[in-house]
Design a protein around this motif. Structure first.
Motif, PDB file in Angstrom:
ATOM      1  N   ILE A 243       1.003  -0.629   0.197  1.00 45.12           N
ATOM      2  CA  ILE A 243      -0.175   0.252   0.005  1.00 45.12           C
ATOM      3  C   ILE A 243       1.005   1.609   0.087  1.00 45.12           C
ATOM      4  CG2 ILE A 243      -1.721   1.341   1.506  1.00 45.12           C
ATOM      5  CD1 ILE A 243      -3.233  -1.264   2.966  1.00 45.12           C
ATOM      6  N   ALA A 244       0.542   2.037  -1.015  1.00 43.58           N
ATOM      7  CA  ALA A 244       1.669   3.051  -1.070  1.00 43.58           C
ATOM      8  C   ALA A 244       0.991   4.961  -1.067  1.00 43.58           C
ATOM      9  CB  ALA A 244       2.128   3.487  -2.787  1.00 43.58           C
ATOM     10  N   MET A 245      -0.562   4.211  -1.165  1.00 43.16           N
ATOM     11  CA  MET A 245      -1.241   5.948  -0.905  1.00 43.16           C
ATOM     12  C   MET A 245      -2.631   5.458  -0.443  1.00 43.16           C
ATOM     13  SD  MET A 245      -0.875   7.921  -4.101  1.00 43.16           S
ATOM     14  CE  MET A 245       1.178   8.102  -4.110  1.00 43.16           C
ATOM     15  N   THR A 246      -3.200   5.994   0.384  1.00 41.12           N
ATOM     16  CA  THR A 246      -4.577   5.325   0.133  1.00 41.12           C
ATOM     17  C   THR A 246      -5.578   7.166   0.689  1.00 41.12           C
ATOM     18  OG1 THR A 246      -6.195   4.442   2.171  1.00 41.12           O
ATOM     19  CG2 THR A 246      -4.418   5.635   2.992  1.00 41.12           C
ATOM     20  N   SER A 247      -7.032   6.817   0.190  1.00 39.12           N
ATOM     21  CA  SER A 247      -7.284   8.602   0.159  1.00 39.12           C
ATOM     22  C   SER A 247      -9.124   8.456   1.213  1.00 39.12           C
ATOM     23  CB  SER A 247      -8.387   8.551  -1.058  1.00 39.12           C
ATOM     24  OG  SER A 247      -7.060   8.346  -2.296  1.00 39.12           O
ATOM     25  N   ILE A 248      -9.056   9.528   1.284  1.00 38.01           N
ATOM     26  CA  ILE A 248      -9.696  10.303   2.335  1.00 38.01           C
ATOM     27  C   ILE A 248     -10.658  11.855   1.978  1.00 38.01           C
ATOM     28  CG2 ILE A 248      -8.533  11.921   3.989  1.00 38.01           C
ATOM     29  CD1 ILE A 248     -10.575  10.898   6.689  1.00 38.01           C
ATOM     30  N   HIS A 249     -11.957  10.960   1.651  1.00 41.77           N
ATOM     31  CA  HIS A 249     -12.934  12.608   0.810  1.00 41.77           C
ATOM     32  C   HIS A 249     -12.979  13.664   1.922  1.00 41.77           C
ATOM     33  CE1 HIS A 249     -13.909   9.521  -1.556  1.00 41.77           C
ATOM     34  NE2 HIS A 249     -13.623   9.702  -2.542  1.00 41.77           N
ATOM     35  N   VAL A 250     -12.608  14.868   1.617  1.00 40.56           N
ATOM     36  CA  VAL A 250     -13.224  15.585   2.849  1.00 40.56           C
ATOM     37  C   VAL A 250     -12.704  17.464   1.973  1.00 40.56           C
ATOM     38  CG1 VAL A 250     -10.464  15.489   3.856  1.00 40.56           C
ATOM     39  CG2 VAL A 250      -9.731  17.067   1.491  1.00 40.56           C
ATOM     40  N   ASP A 251     -14.410  17.409   2.766  1.00 42.31           N
ATOM     41  CA  ASP A 251     -14.922  19.038   2.125  1.00 42.31           C
ATOM     42  C   ASP A 251     -14.454  20.333   1.697  1.00 42.31           C
ATOM     43  OD1 ASP A 251     -14.986  19.651   4.531  1.00 42.31           O
ATOM     44  OD2 ASP A 251     -17.218  19.355   4.947  1.00 42.31           O
ATOM     45  N   ASP A 252     -12.621  20.520   2.069  1.00 40.66           N
ATOM     46  CA  ASP A 252     -12.415  21.397   1.605  1.00 40.66           C
ATOM     47  C   ASP A 252     -10.816  20.731   2.158  1.00 40.66           C
ATOM     48  OD1 ASP A 252     -10.748  23.383   2.832  1.00 40.66           O
ATOM     49  OD2 ASP A 252     -12.961  24.804   3.075  1.00 40.66           O
ATOM     50  N   GLN A 253     -10.118  20.807   1.435  1.00 39.91           N
ATOM     51  CA  GLN A 253      -8.729  20.589   0.797  1.00 39.91           C
ATOM     52  C   GLN A 253      -7.897  21.978   1.266  1.00 39.91           C
ATOM     53  OE1 GLN A 253      -8.006  20.375  -3.082  1.00 39.91           O
ATOM     54  NE2 GLN A 253      -7.314  18.314  -2.489  1.00 39.91           N
ATOM     55  N   ASP A 254      -8.299  22.918   1.832  1.00 41.74           N
ATOM     56  CA  ASP A 254      -7.057  23.593   2.770  1.00 41.74           C
ATOM     57  C   ASP A 254      -7.278  23.914   4.394  1.00 41.74           C
ATOM     58  OD1 ASP A 254      -5.609  25.490   0.775  1.00 41.74           O
ATOM     59  OD2 ASP A 254      -7.670  27.243   0.622  1.00 41.74           O
ATOM     60  N   ARG A 255      -8.448  23.691   4.997  1.00 42.29           N
ATOM     61  CA  ARG A 255      -8.605  23.475   6.107  1.00 42.29           C
ATOM     62  C   ARG A 255      -8.616  21.826   6.430  1.00 42.29           C
ATOM     63  NH1 ARG A 255     -14.320  23.290   6.543  1.00 42.29           N
ATOM     64  NH2 ARG A 255     -14.493  21.781   5.941  1.00 42.29           N
ATOM     65  N   ALA A 256      -8.814  21.153   5.366  1.00 44.03           N
ATOM     66  CA  ALA A 256      -8.177  19.551   5.389  1.00 44.03           C
ATOM     67  C   ALA A 256      -6.420  19.265   6.205  1.00 44.03           C
ATOM     68  CB  ALA A 256      -8.538  18.502   4.128  1.00 44.03           C
ATOM     69  N   LEU A 257      -5.900  20.138   5.450  1.00 43.34           N
ATOM     70  CA  LEU A 257      -4.188  20.182   5.592  1.00 43.34           C
ATOM     71  C   LEU A 257      -4.317  20.481   6.674  1.00 43.34           C
ATOM     72  CD1 LEU A 257      -1.669  19.890   3.887  1.00 43.34           C
ATOM     73  CD2 LEU A 257      -1.916  22.118   2.711  1.00 43.34           C
ATOM     74  N   ARG A 258      -4.764  21.745   7.291  1.00 44.22           N
ATOM     75  CA  ARG A 258      -4.096  22.114   8.136  1.00 44.22           C
ATOM     76  C   ARG A 258      -4.902  21.695   9.311  1.00 44.22           C
ATOM     77  NH1 ARG A 258      -6.791  27.038   5.864  1.00 44.22           N
ATOM     78  NH2 ARG A 258      -8.354  26.323   6.750  1.00 44.22           N
TER      79      ARG A 258
END
Length: 127
Positions: free
Chosen positions: A3-18
């Motif tokens: 497994i190299a990557m797994t995803s999570i869906h986020v409704d706001d990429q900036d908020r998620a990154l913070r």
């Protein structure tokens, strides 16, 4: 195969990154503009070359009903391993993170569930 990557869906990429970096403590691995959205991945500072978590935009029509149903039922989207669930619970609670389940010992496993502020519940697990 690994497994190299797994995803999570986020409704706001900036908020998620913070949230995933400033609050949870992950480190940004990639942040690449891709038109309207970005290719953003974060990794554990303990394993910078390990599995990457993709902060995937939640724009697909199937994502919202799916994630809302999981949250409504109290089901975490994914789990992160920690050494000490109680210590992480205390650290994150002090940082303002909302938990839907405080630490619970279940035999050899202790879990807690937090709200990632981006549409998901995340389980913390210690074996």
């Amino acid at each position: 195969m690994k497994i190299a990557m797994t995803s999570i869906h986020v409704d706001d990429q900036d908020r998620a990154l913070r949230f995933y970096t400033d609050v949870l403590g992950f480190v940004t691995k990639h942040d690449i503009p891709m038109g309207e959205h970005r290719w953003i991945t974060v990794v554990s500072p303990e394993a910078p070359d390990g599995v990457e978590l993709v902060l995937e935009p939640a724009g697909h029509p199937a994502v919202r009903p799916y994630t809302e149903a999981l949250v409504a039922d109290g089901i975490p989207f994914t789990a992160f391993a920690v050494d000490d669930v109680q210590a992480e619970y205390e650290r994150l609670t002090a940082a303002g993170v909302a938990f839907t389940q405080p630490p619970v010992a279940m035999g050899p496993v202790t879990t807690a569930v937090l709200d990632d502020t981006c549409g998901n519940l995340i389980q913390l697990v210690a074996m």
